[in-house]
Design an enzyme around this catalytic site. Structure first.
Site, mmCIF file in Angstrom:
data_model
loop_
_atom_site.group_PDB
_atom_site.id
_atom_site.type_symbol
_atom_site.label_atom_id
_atom_site.label_comp_id
_atom_site.label_asym_id
_atom_site.label_seq_id
_atom_site.Cartn_x
_atom_site.Cartn_y
_atom_site.Cartn_z
ATOM 1 C CB CYS A 246 -52.794 -34.984 -53.432
ATOM 2 S SG CYS A 246 -53.514 -34.683 -55.061
ATOM 3 C CG HIS A 330 -48.741 -36.747 -55.971
ATOM 4 N ND1 HIS A 330 -49.234 -37.490 -54.921
ATOM 5 C CD2 HIS A 330 -49.806 -36.392 -56.718
ATOM 6 C CE1 HIS A 330 -50.535 -37.580 -55.028
ATOM 7 N NE2 HIS A 330 -50.919 -36.925 -56.117
ATOM 8 C CD GLU A 332 -46.310 -38.840 -53.529
ATOM 9 O OE1 GLU A 332 -46.114 -37.654 -53.194
ATOM 10 O OE2 GLU A 332 -47.377 -39.238 -54.030
HETATM 11 N N1 LIG Z 1 -54.218 -37.518 -55.685
HETATM 12 C C1 LIG Z 1 -55.122 -37.044 -54.822
HETATM 13 O O1 LIG Z 1 -54.978 -37.110 -53.600
HETATM 14 C C2 LIG Z 1 -56.376 -36.505 -55.416
HETATM 15 C C3 LIG Z 1 -57.227 -35.720 -54.463
HETATM 16 C C4 LIG Z 1 -58.667 -35.574 -54.912
HETATM 17 N N2 LIG Z 1 -59.309 -36.851 -54.991
HETATM 18 C C5 LIG Z 1 -58.719 -34.861 -56.249
HETATM 19 O O2 LIG Z 1 -58.986 -35.475 -57.259
HETATM 20 O O3 LIG Z 1 -58.464 -33.675 -56.311
#
Ligand SMILES: NC(=O)CC[C@H](N)C(=O)O
Length: 358
Positions: A246, A330, A332
């Protein structure tokens, strides 16, 4: 329940009832279409600064579990506190029933002084956010508060844990750069043969002795993480395996010389379809992001690894010759489908291959 209002920056004002803390808050209003998983979502540090709208119509009916720790990390929540700025739901159920429920959602929000508003037409609100894009907003109880754009703050610096922490005693030394890591990432590593060294977002990990580097998820605009990007650039010049999730994926894109951009309203749900580039293989993934890597800007030795099948945006990148890869989604989960957890194994296979080739 006392009345509160939700106001968006376009002037939309919605009356609702208060639950959780009776206080005012401001942030970026985003929506998640996940149908379950509020204990995980609310404690995900990537939601810092955001007022979260849950589109599932009834929220709270399975309560909130009690805390349990293993190796000093929660076995249930994704961090040690609630990170959202406020919560917006349609029907809030104070009444709850579940085998591990310890309290109601409203009582849990009160503990962390986070306001909730219920009785909101979340379908209408979501259509507005989908058409106009994510907007600033505020929940107002007694005292008015100004609108505030959390993406202008260095949220990662606020949620990254200070100090270096060690977990596990496996064979492979993995440095986890904590930009606001979800605890399930730590759990996924600890289920494997890993010794994990968790360092703060701005720590110069290039001075450490390790076998593989992991970059965590985290809140806000990835361009705020200048120190992490600088250190990462040094790691990209070497050959040790690197895996990012992410925000970690966005940081890899930026460190490689590419650019990131803000999506209109982001991807937040447990059923986002992605396709593995060069195949017809699809996975259903858990997502929570508002930014993405612009694949057009990546240098020639980088390519898109996964593509979002709803809007075609980048869901991960990889280096064409070195063991560097990332996912925007994600693997995970927590909450959401675990179909892509094998990527942790793929990363560790790359670590083994690197150590054997040394
Ligand atoms: N879940 C995250 O790591 C989000 C990454 C970043 N803050 C976004 O909104 O794209």
């Amino acid at each position: 329940m006392p009345q509160v209002t939700l106001t968006l920056e376009d002037g939309t004002t919605i009356q609702g009832e208060s639950f959780g803390a009776f206080t005012s808050t401001a942030g970026e209003v985003v929506f998640s279409t996940a149908m379950t998983g509020y204990p995980e979502n609310l404690t995900d540090p990537s939601f810092a600064g955001q007022i979260l709208v849950l589109t599932t119509p009834m929220v709270g009916n399975y309560g909130v579990p009690g805390e349990q720790l293993y190796e000093s990390i929660s076995t249930i929540f994704e961090s040690d506190k609630i990170h959202i700025a406020g919560l917006v739901v349609n029907y809030y159920s104070e009444e709850h029933s579940h085998w591990n429920a310890a309290k109601s959602l409203g009582d849990w929000l009160k503990e962390y002084n986070i306001p909730g508003i219920c009785g909101v037409d979340t379908r209408m609100l979501t259509k507005k956010l989908r058409e106009k894009g994510a907007m600033l907003g505020k929940i107002v109880a007694e005292d008015d508060v100004p609108f505030h754009d959390p993406n202008l703050d260095n949220l990662v610096a606020q949620v990254s844990q200070p100090g270096v922490q060690h977990f596990g005693s496996g064979q492979h030394k993995i440095v986890l750069v904590d930009c606001g890591t979800k605890t399930n990432i730590i759990r996924c590593f600890l289920e494997r043969d890993v010794e994990l060294i968790r360092v703060p977002w701005d720590y110069d990990f290039t001075t450490l002795d390790y076998d593989g580097l992991f970059l965590s998820n985290g809140p806000g605009d990835p361009k705020m993480c200048e120190a992490t990007i600088r250190h990462l650039q040094k790691a990209l010049a070497q050959d040790k395996p690197i895996f990012g999730i992410c925000l970690g994926s966005q940081l890899m894109g930026l460190a490689a010389g590419g650019d990131t951009f803000k999506l209109k309203y982001g991807h937040r749900s447990h059923n986002q379809p992605v396709k593995l580039t060069g195949t017809q293989r699809c996975y259903i993934t858990s997502q929570n992001h508002g930014f993405a890597v612009d694949t057009e800007t990546l240098p020639a030795e980088w390519q898109m690894l996964f593509e979002n099948l709803n809007d075609g945006t980048c869901e991960g990148i990889k280096h064409t010759s070195k063991p560097f890869f990332s996912t925007q989604f994600h693997p995970e989960a927590a909450g959401g489908p675990e179909d892509t957890e094998f990527l942790f194994d793929d990363f560790l296979k790359a670590v083994v291959a690197y150590k054997e080739g040394k």
